[in-house]
Design a protein around this motif. Sequence first.
Motif, PDB file in Angstrom:
ATOM      1  N   VAL A 541       0.891  -0.966  -0.007  1.00  0.00           N
ATOM      2  CA  VAL A 541      -0.207  -0.109   0.222  1.00  0.00           C
ATOM      3  C   VAL A 541       1.010   1.177  -0.079  1.00  0.00           C
ATOM      4  CG1 VAL A 541      -1.596   1.289   1.386  1.00  0.00           C
ATOM      5  CG2 VAL A 541      -1.986  -1.346   1.254  1.00  0.00           C
ATOM      6  N   GLN A 542       0.378   2.095  -0.834  1.00  0.00           N
ATOM      7  CA  GLN A 542       1.284   3.354  -0.828  1.00  0.00           C
ATOM      8  C   GLN A 542       0.603   4.542   0.083  1.00  0.00           C
ATOM      9  OE1 GLN A 542       4.161   4.495  -2.346  1.00  0.00           O
ATOM     10  NE2 GLN A 542       4.556   2.405  -3.021  1.00  0.00           N
ATOM     11  N   TYR A 543       1.526   5.191   0.528  1.00  0.00           N
ATOM     12  CA  TYR A 543       1.026   6.222   1.753  1.00  0.00           C
ATOM     13  C   TYR A 543      -0.300   7.105   1.290  1.00  0.00           C
ATOM     14  CZ  TYR A 543       1.349  10.409   4.914  1.00  0.00           C
ATOM     15  OH  TYR A 543       1.177  11.242   5.908  1.00  0.00           O
ATOM     16  N   ASP A 544      -0.152   7.431  -0.051  1.00  0.00           N
ATOM     17  CA  ASP A 544      -1.073   8.463  -0.732  1.00  0.00           C
ATOM     18  C   ASP A 544      -2.290   7.418  -1.366  1.00  0.00           C
ATOM     19  OD1 ASP A 544       0.396   7.470  -2.749  1.00  0.00           O
ATOM     20  OD2 ASP A 544       0.734   9.338  -3.610  1.00  0.00           O
ATOM     21  N   ASP A 545      -2.362   6.031  -1.354  1.00  0.00           N
ATOM     22  CA  ASP A 545      -3.467   5.588  -1.894  1.00  0.00           C
ATOM     23  C   ASP A 545      -4.923   5.822  -1.266  1.00  0.00           C
ATOM     24  OD1 ASP A 545      -1.859   4.216  -3.688  1.00  0.00           O
ATOM     25  OD2 ASP A 545      -1.894   2.342  -2.519  1.00  0.00           O
ATOM     26  N   SER A 546      -5.829   5.872  -1.900  1.00  0.00           N
ATOM     27  CA  SER A 546      -7.223   6.141  -1.390  1.00  0.00           C
ATOM     28  C   SER A 546      -7.522   4.710  -0.773  1.00  0.00           C
ATOM     29  CB  SER A 546      -8.199   6.406  -2.375  1.00  0.00           C
ATOM     30  OG  SER A 546      -8.485   5.171  -3.194  1.00  0.00           O
ATOM     31  N   MET A 547      -8.581   4.864   0.272  1.00  0.00           N
ATOM     32  CA  MET A 547      -8.957   3.801   0.946  1.00  0.00           C
ATOM     33  C   MET A 547      -9.537   2.827   0.215  1.00  0.00           C
ATOM     34  SD  MET A 547      -8.597   2.260   3.872  1.00  0.00           S
ATOM     35  CE  MET A 547      -7.850   3.807   4.730  1.00  0.00           C
ATOM     36  N   ALA A 548     -10.287   3.221  -0.823  1.00  0.00           N
ATOM     37  CA  ALA A 548     -11.096   2.290  -1.829  1.00  0.00           C
ATOM     38  C   ALA A 548     -10.001   1.525  -2.505  1.00  0.00           C
ATOM     39  CB  ALA A 548     -11.745   3.087  -2.947  1.00  0.00           C
ATOM     40  N   ASP A 549      -8.852   2.055  -2.812  1.00  0.00           N
ATOM     41  CA  ASP A 549      -7.850   1.278  -3.621  1.00  0.00           C
ATOM     42  C   ASP A 549      -7.133   0.132  -2.465  1.00  0.00           C
ATOM     43  OD1 ASP A 549      -8.190   2.512  -5.897  1.00  0.00           O
ATOM     44  OD2 ASP A 549      -6.632   3.817  -5.347  1.00  0.00           O
ATOM     45  N   VAL A 550      -6.990   0.658  -1.150  1.00  0.00           N
ATOM     46  CA  VAL A 550      -6.607  -0.421  -0.152  1.00  0.00           C
ATOM     47  C   VAL A 550      -7.464  -1.448   0.050  1.00  0.00           C
ATOM     48  CG1 VAL A 550      -6.041  -0.438   2.333  1.00  0.00           C
ATOM     49  CG2 VAL A 550      -5.266   1.638   1.031  1.00  0.00           C
ATOM     50  N   MET A 551      -8.676  -1.029   0.132  1.00  0.00           N
ATOM     51  CA  MET A 551      -9.699  -2.276   0.350  1.00  0.00           C
ATOM     52  C   MET A 551      -9.659  -3.213  -0.670  1.00  0.00           C
ATOM     53  SD  MET A 551     -10.690  -1.718   3.480  1.00  0.00           S
ATOM     54  CE  MET A 551     -11.970  -3.197   3.465  1.00  0.00           C
ATOM     55  N   LYS A 552      -9.432  -2.639  -2.154  1.00  0.00           N
ATOM     56  CA  LYS A 552      -9.489  -3.667  -3.126  1.00  0.00           C
ATOM     57  C   LYS A 552      -8.237  -4.536  -3.087  1.00  0.00           C
ATOM     58  CE  LYS A 552      -9.311  -3.156  -8.127  1.00  0.00           C
ATOM     59  NZ  LYS A 552      -9.275  -2.297  -9.561  1.00  0.00           N
ATOM     60  N   LYS A 553      -6.915  -3.980  -2.699  1.00  0.00           N
ATOM     61  CA  LYS A 553      -5.808  -4.667  -2.448  1.00  0.00           C
ATOM     62  C   LYS A 553      -6.092  -5.869  -1.464  1.00  0.00           C
ATOM     63  CE  LYS A 553      -2.762  -1.256  -4.112  1.00  0.00           C
ATOM     64  NZ  LYS A 553      -1.639  -0.321  -3.807  1.00  0.00           N
ATOM     65  N   PHE A 554      -6.725  -5.585  -0.335  1.00  0.00           N
ATOM     66  CA  PHE A 554      -6.991  -6.531   0.822  1.00  0.00           C
ATOM     67  C   PHE A 554      -8.033  -7.731   0.198  1.00  0.00           C
ATOM     68  CE2 PHE A 554      -6.102  -3.358   4.091  1.00  0.00           C
ATOM     69  CZ  PHE A 554      -4.954  -4.378   4.951  1.00  0.00           C
TER      70      PHE A 554
END
Length: 594
Positions: A541-554
Amino acid sequence: MPYSYKKIKIPLLWLRRHTSDREFMLVSSVLVGLTAGFAAVVLKTLVHYIQALLAYGNRLLDQPYWLVVFPLIGILLTVLVVTFFFRGSIGRGTANILYNISQKSSLVERHKMYSHVLTSAITAGFGGSAGLESPIVVTGSAIGANYGREYHLNYRDRTLLLASGAAAGIAAVFNAPIAGVLFAIEVLLTDISISAFIPLIISAVVGALCSKIILQEDILFNIGQREFFAAEHVPFYVLLGILCGMVSVYYTRTALRVEELFEEYQTKILTRAIVGGALLGLLIMLFPPLFGEGYDSIRLLEAGHAEQLLQDSWLAFFGTNEWLILCFVGALALVKVFATTITIASGGNGGNFAPSMFVGASTGFFFSRLVNLLNISNLPTSSFAMVGMAGILSGVMHAPLTAVFLIAEITGGYTLMIPLMIVAASSFALVKYFEPYSLDTKKLAQKGQLLTHNKDRTILRIMKIRHLIETEFQPVSPEATLGELVEVIAHSRRNLFPVVTAGGKLDGVILLENVREIMFKTEKYELVKVKELMVKPPATVQYDDSMADVMKKFDESGAWNLPVLHGDEYLGFVSKSSIFTKYRRLLIKTTNVS
């Protein structure tokens, strides 16, 4: 604390302690509505008398250079006031209030209770081609938010009073309480229950009463309904709705493009003001109806006296040919966008509410007059001008209900309700396809800072990775031995270990379950290196990723913890459990009054 303020505050503190939350909110909505309504009255009156003092009108026709000078002076004065009294920034527009709601827990700077009244009065009074509605929305919102802060109300109640102040401001400016309530709901509040309507209604009614009692009739914008709806005109209203949608897309994209051009002068404040003021002055000299908010021009279009718009223009030399009038009004609709955006981008204070109505009236008049001149039909230009206002308001502001009921209220009747709904809905549907966000919210949406009516998406946008990073994971060097790794494991409560180089770069991760067997083979403690045991993380996860992108990666990785990087630099981990905990807290915080 001033004595007069104490006299007001002490009874309210007593009331706060001795009444229920609901009862105190009802009293608060009256006070917020009264204050915001009075602020709107002050703003409209200031602009009226500044323009009267400058004697804009027939007396300036012999000296047209004043049309260039006045707007320039207004923008320069506004910039100087903002620079020296408000530290160079006052946060313009409805987007700023939406940012305060989503990112600052509905806390609004105190100076906004008066700074926008002063600066927008100077801008519009000296001929700036922008509306007063956005400044009064900011002012009313600031009044409501700071009232809530003063009496220690929670986020939900503070947000509701913020919206109540905005509703009162809109209601007072137009003497349209229903439109004020709907504006607060459509634009500011992303989730609302039935009981929350009561404070909004009370504030809007009180604000409207303020303007109705205090303001003179010529200061308020009211137009009489002259013609009625005919069913055979429905196809033309549909076509007008499509045209309004196209013009709204043009309005939004042109405004954003002009703003980008002025961003090059972001640090050159005076240069920006001079360039913008000069350009605006030249536009007004070519098209005098661009001076100020434009409500006088709307009245002329509605009354069927469009030829009077040319009286101050150089085009008057060519007479009052019907086709010339038509082209002039059509050009006004297109050029008004530039005039308004230049006014705001160069340092003036104002909004796009009144300009949207100006463009809408011009569009509706142009369409109906063109149909009549081509002998296709005999359309009522007054009705089409009024309905056109709803079409552009709906498209630019993304607030179709506000647009419909505002025009119905200011015309004093509801016989045009069907065409208003047709045009507003058609325009909104077309604009929504090309521009998912309104002019005021597009930049916020691109930054992920906008509250939406989708509660899950709203909360995900509020959440930031930087607030969720966990740093208690024990890092190990890739050159460390198995023995050193076992020592780290023995003193850690985690089962995951980042492998980090001396330069802070993440090389991989060690999973406890992958080394469980080998960690008991002491003979290999000095032979096996960590870099031989580490594995690549399933995702980062990159520091400036949106939370939507983070949840997609999870979801895609199936992991429970993911490393957070800033470029290649390791910062820590983010876990599903911390996200769910934060989500639950924000869900409770952002749920409106039940």
